[in-house]
Design a protein around this motif. Sequence first.
Motif, PDB file in Angstrom:
ATOM      1  N   ALA A  28      13.285  -3.263 -16.570  1.00  0.00           N
ATOM      2  CA  ALA A  28      12.662  -1.958 -16.310  1.00  0.00           C
ATOM      3  C   ALA A  28      13.701  -0.838 -16.293  1.00  0.00           C
ATOM      4  O   ALA A  28      14.886  -1.079 -16.060  1.00  0.00           O
ATOM      5  N   ASP A  29      13.242   0.387 -16.521  1.00  0.00           N
ATOM      6  CA  ASP A  29      14.137   1.547 -16.499  1.00  0.00           C
ATOM      7  C   ASP A  29      14.169   2.202 -15.123  1.00  0.00           C
ATOM      8  O   ASP A  29      15.146   2.839 -14.755  1.00  0.00           O
ATOM      9  N   ILE A  30      13.054   2.114 -14.405  1.00  0.00           N
ATOM     10  CA  ILE A  30      12.978   2.679 -13.046  1.00  0.00           C
ATOM     11  C   ILE A  30      12.376   1.594 -12.147  1.00  0.00           C
ATOM     12  O   ILE A  30      11.387   0.958 -12.516  1.00  0.00           O
ATOM     13  N   LEU A  31      12.985   1.369 -10.988  1.00  0.00           N
ATOM     14  CA  LEU A  31      12.460   0.387 -10.045  1.00  0.00           C
ATOM     15  C   LEU A  31      11.589   1.110  -9.020  1.00  0.00           C
ATOM     16  O   LEU A  31      11.973   2.162  -8.509  1.00  0.00           O
ATOM     17  N   GLN A  32      10.446   0.533  -8.727  1.00  0.00           N
ATOM     18  CA  GLN A  32       9.565   1.139  -7.728  1.00  0.00           C
ATOM     19  C   GLN A  32       9.597   0.311  -6.449  1.00  0.00           C
ATOM     20  O   GLN A  32       9.498  -0.907  -6.496  1.00  0.00           O
ATOM     21  N   ILE A  33       9.741   1.009  -5.320  1.00  0.00           N
ATOM     22  CA  ILE A  33       9.587   0.361  -4.010  1.00  0.00           C
ATOM     23  C   ILE A  33       8.220   0.780  -3.499  1.00  0.00           C
ATOM     24  O   ILE A  33       7.936   1.978  -3.374  1.00  0.00           O
ATOM     25  N   GLY A  34       7.378  -0.190  -3.210  1.00  0.00           N
ATOM     26  CA  GLY A  34       6.010   0.101  -2.801  1.00  0.00           C
ATOM     27  C   GLY A  34       5.916   0.519  -1.348  1.00  0.00           C
ATOM     28  O   GLY A  34       6.867   0.365  -0.560  1.00  0.00           O
ATOM     29  N   THR A  35       4.744   1.048  -1.016  1.00  0.00           N
ATOM     30  CA  THR A  35       4.523   1.591   0.333  1.00  0.00           C
ATOM     31  C   THR A  35       4.783   0.546   1.421  1.00  0.00           C
ATOM     32  O   THR A  35       5.294   0.854   2.482  1.00  0.00           O
ATOM     33  N   ARG A  36       4.412  -0.705   1.136  1.00  0.00           N
ATOM     34  CA  ARG A  36       4.544  -1.761   2.157  1.00  0.00           C
ATOM     35  C   ARG A  36       5.995  -2.131   2.406  1.00  0.00           C
ATOM     36  O   ARG A  36       6.313  -2.778   3.395  1.00  0.00           O
ATOM     37  N   ASN A  37       6.867  -1.774   1.479  1.00  0.00           N
ATOM     38  CA  ASN A  37       8.279  -2.144   1.586  1.00  0.00           C
ATOM     39  C   ASN A  37       9.200  -0.981   1.908  1.00  0.00           C
ATOM     40  O   ASN A  37      10.417  -1.139   1.842  1.00  0.00           O
ATOM     41  N   MET A  38       8.627   0.168   2.260  1.00  0.00           N
ATOM     42  CA  MET A  38       9.486   1.342   2.435  1.00  0.00           C
ATOM     43  C   MET A  38      10.571   1.118   3.480  1.00  0.00           C
ATOM     44  O   MET A  38      11.646   1.699   3.409  1.00  0.00           O
ATOM     45  N   GLN A  39      10.276   0.288   4.468  1.00  0.00           N
ATOM     46  CA  GLN A  39      11.302   0.035   5.493  1.00  0.00           C
ATOM     47  C   GLN A  39      11.878  -1.381   5.413  1.00  0.00           C
ATOM     48  O   GLN A  39      12.368  -1.908   6.413  1.00  0.00           O
ATOM     49  N   ASN A  40      11.839  -1.957   4.213  1.00  0.00           N
ATOM     50  CA  ASN A  40      12.483  -3.258   3.998  1.00  0.00           C
ATOM     51  C   ASN A  40      13.951  -2.965   3.670  1.00  0.00           C
ATOM     52  O   ASN A  40      14.329  -2.752   2.526  1.00  0.00           O
ATOM     53  N   TYR A  41      14.760  -2.933   4.731  1.00  0.00           N
ATOM     54  CA  TYR A  41      16.110  -2.389   4.571  1.00  0.00           C
ATOM     55  C   TYR A  41      17.000  -3.227   3.659  1.00  0.00           C
ATOM     56  O   TYR A  41      17.840  -2.687   2.954  1.00  0.00           O
ATOM     57  N   SER A  42      16.811  -4.555   3.656  1.00  0.00           N
ATOM     58  CA  SER A  42      17.674  -5.335   2.747  1.00  0.00           C
ATOM     59  C   SER A  42      17.299  -5.044   1.297  1.00  0.00           C
ATOM     60  O   SER A  42      18.165  -4.973   0.424  1.00  0.00           O
ATOM     61  N   LEU A  43      16.004  -4.822   1.035  1.00  0.00           N
ATOM     62  CA  LEU A  43      15.582  -4.464  -0.329  1.00  0.00           C
ATOM     63  C   LEU A  43      16.116  -3.080  -0.704  1.00  0.00           C
ATOM     64  O   LEU A  43      16.603  -2.872  -1.822  1.00  0.00           O
ATOM     65  N   LEU A  44      16.060  -2.147   0.231  1.00  0.00           N
ATOM     66  CA  LEU A  44      16.570  -0.795  -0.043  1.00  0.00           C
ATOM     67  C   LEU A  44      18.061  -0.843  -0.373  1.00  0.00           C
ATOM     68  O   LEU A  44      18.532  -0.207  -1.313  1.00  0.00           O
ATOM     69  N   ARG A  45      18.802  -1.642   0.381  1.00  0.00           N
ATOM     70  CA  ARG A  45      20.248  -1.756   0.118  1.00  0.00           C
ATOM     71  C   ARG A  45      20.485  -2.371  -1.253  1.00  0.00           C
ATOM     72  O   ARG A  45      21.374  -1.946  -1.988  1.00  0.00           O
TER      73      ARG A  45
END
Length: 361
Positions: free
Chosen positions: A181-198
């Motif tokens: 993919a060219d852009i990764l989307q973080i969904g609403t349910r994961n907005m505070q999934n800090y390990s995913l954000l990192r």
Amino acid sequence: MFVVMTVGASEAEVLGVKSHILGEGMTPFDHVGPERIVIAVVGELGARKQELATRLATLAGVETVTPISRPFKLTSREFHPEDTVIRVLDAVIGDGSLTMMAGPCSVESRDQLFETADAVKAAGATVLRGGAFKPRTSPYAFQGLGVEALRYLAEARERTGLPVITEVMEPSQVDIVAEYADILQIGTRNMQNYSLLRDVGRVARPVMLKRGYGATVKEWLMAAEYIVSSGNPNVILCERGIRTFETYTRNTMDLAAVPLAHHLTHLPVIVDPSHATGKRWLVKPLALGGVAVGADGVMVEVHPTPDQALSDAEQQLDLAQFRDLMATLVPVHELVRGLHGDPVLTGPALGIGGSSGLSKH
Ligand code: PEP
Ligand code: MN
């Protein structure tokens, strides 16, 4: 706090400031502005703040040292006053143009994706969306085609030239999704999934961060701060509705969040009226609303036969409805662009030192 370098400060002076910051156990992040370099000091400063600020102010090439009043630092307008503009293939996001992200909720087959991709491209979409890994409320509902869908998305990019965006749900999927993919989307349910954000902060792909359906604007920007402070400056915010007591709509689209986010941060802001309303006939009026309040773009779900869709059937537009939406939105965007003025100047003072009413919320 951030260190404002003098106009024309030398490379050695910039390096000197950065190594001083590193020596204190903090991380320096520099922003090259139109005139000068500004270096943010990120980390837990605690009681040392004043003493360190005084010391940094004496270093060669330093003009001033200024506190950042917001809890989000690198994403704040104080540190980075100019809008962030993100370029991905031919799409430019945040430069005042209208970004239109369109495509099916879920990639269901190659044919379904290609038919949608061709139609939305012809109608003027600038980014193709399509879910490969789907976060479904029920474990028995269609969960997405996974890697097979990622391959179809990559083929659709080759076919149309449109960059593709798709959701990444867990850290273990980041590398494979970033490969296709060219852009990764973080969904609403994961907005505070800090390990995913990192983890998405460490890849060389822009990230679109959807607002958590129960998150305040401050929490949303703090989540963006996780991504940017992990090394990825290319974050797009997406207002996709929050949960309120209203039940006629799937969520409540928070239109005020758009100019508010523009005031507080330099990141581009997209609205998603499909998930915000959950109803096909409400997508157009809310897309218009989003553009009118200054959104940098709109994400909408589009399907050749929405009633047969395997997910979110009630909110997806058919191909003709998407063409109609584009025909309506483009002139409205032309009309309103430029009317909003400078988000720094139109809102209350940025409140360095906490004098702004906004900093209390
Ligand atoms: C989506 O865009 O496919 C999606 C699941 O959205 P959200 O995370 O906003 O519900
Ligand atoms: Mn959906």
